[in-house]
Scaffold this active site. Sequence first.
Site, PDB file in Angstrom:
ATOM      1  N   HIS A 145      -8.475   3.439   3.742  1.00  0.00           N
ATOM      2  CA  HIS A 145      -8.494   4.230   4.977  1.00  0.00           C
ATOM      3  C   HIS A 145      -9.913   4.348   5.550  1.00  0.00           C
ATOM      4  O   HIS A 145     -10.087   4.506   6.763  1.00  0.00           O
ATOM      5  CB  HIS A 145      -7.983   5.649   4.722  1.00  0.00           C
ATOM      6  N   CYS A 176     -11.582   3.246  -0.665  1.00  0.00           N
ATOM      7  CA  CYS A 176     -10.278   3.617  -0.131  1.00  0.00           C
ATOM      8  C   CYS A 176     -10.091   2.838   1.157  1.00  0.00           C
ATOM      9  O   CYS A 176     -11.008   2.782   1.990  1.00  0.00           O
ATOM     10  CB  CYS A 176     -10.184   5.121   0.140  1.00  0.00           C
ATOM     11  N   ASP A 189       0.860  -1.188   0.000  1.00  0.00           N
ATOM     12  CA  ASP A 189       0.000   0.000   0.000  1.00  0.00           C
ATOM     13  C   ASP A 189       0.892   1.232   0.000  1.00  0.00           C
ATOM     14  O   ASP A 189       2.043   1.185   0.453  1.00  0.00           O
ATOM     15  CB  ASP A 189      -0.921   0.020   1.218  1.00  0.00           C
TER      16      ASP A 189
END
Length: 276
Positions: free
Chosen positions: A192, A190, A8
């Site tokens: 996150h 995403c 990542d």
Amino acid sequence: MGPIGIFDSGYGGLTVFKEISHTLPQYDYIYFGDNARVPYGTRSYDTVYHYTMECVNHLFDLGCHLVILACNTASAKALRTIQQKDLPKRTDLRNVLGVIRPTTEIIDRFTISNHVGILATSGTVNSASYVLEIHKFFPQIKVYQEACPMWVPLVENNEMDSPGARYFVKQHIDRLLQQSTEIDAVILACTHYPLLLPTIKEFMPKGVQVISQGSIVAKSLADYLYRHKEIEALCTKNGARQFFTTENVENFKEKASIFYGLPVEAAQFDLTHKIP
């Protein structure tokens, strides 16, 4: 033989790695975060490709035969080039997989209205990767996108429960849903964003499913290894976990534990001098 690589651009891929290591705990893994060069989302296709390929090659050098791009931006901007240009040149058995296809190929299970929303970084939205992939599998599904440029900084600065997080989460959910009143499934595109899930669910209307990628990618990987015995046979199984970062190790360890859910030990690998 060697471990499975998880790559990542920063910390978000640890939410995917957490689900993978829970679903497939027997395998050895190496996580590589290019934290020194984050964010990828605002960079050009060419830069993202070069950065990603450099890190993938490092994982190959560490013995990984299979690498998962646990990063939506890298999956959107680099994966296809790596699969079509770089892997065919190799004489050994290696493969690289992303996080977009596992989600898009089963999105029909989550929607009745055939109206799907995407919450993502600007880079992923601008790539239109989710739109293209969903339409490839399900041309009848209408896809609506909303870029959320403030969400990653909020998460990386541990501001998930702050008033600012609530403001920007509500703002972007409202903007997405204004595009269609029929949206009944929203992909968090995403890695996150799962850390914002409690706030996202607070502002998401009832009846709209919020889809995180981690468990989907983990199940897809399990299926891939079952179907590709030649790759599976090259993956070592000692339950080992290693973490590498291009950033300061202490900074990485502190933030990584928030995403991974457990304390981590890490080593630094400097790549920044290799690409201008």
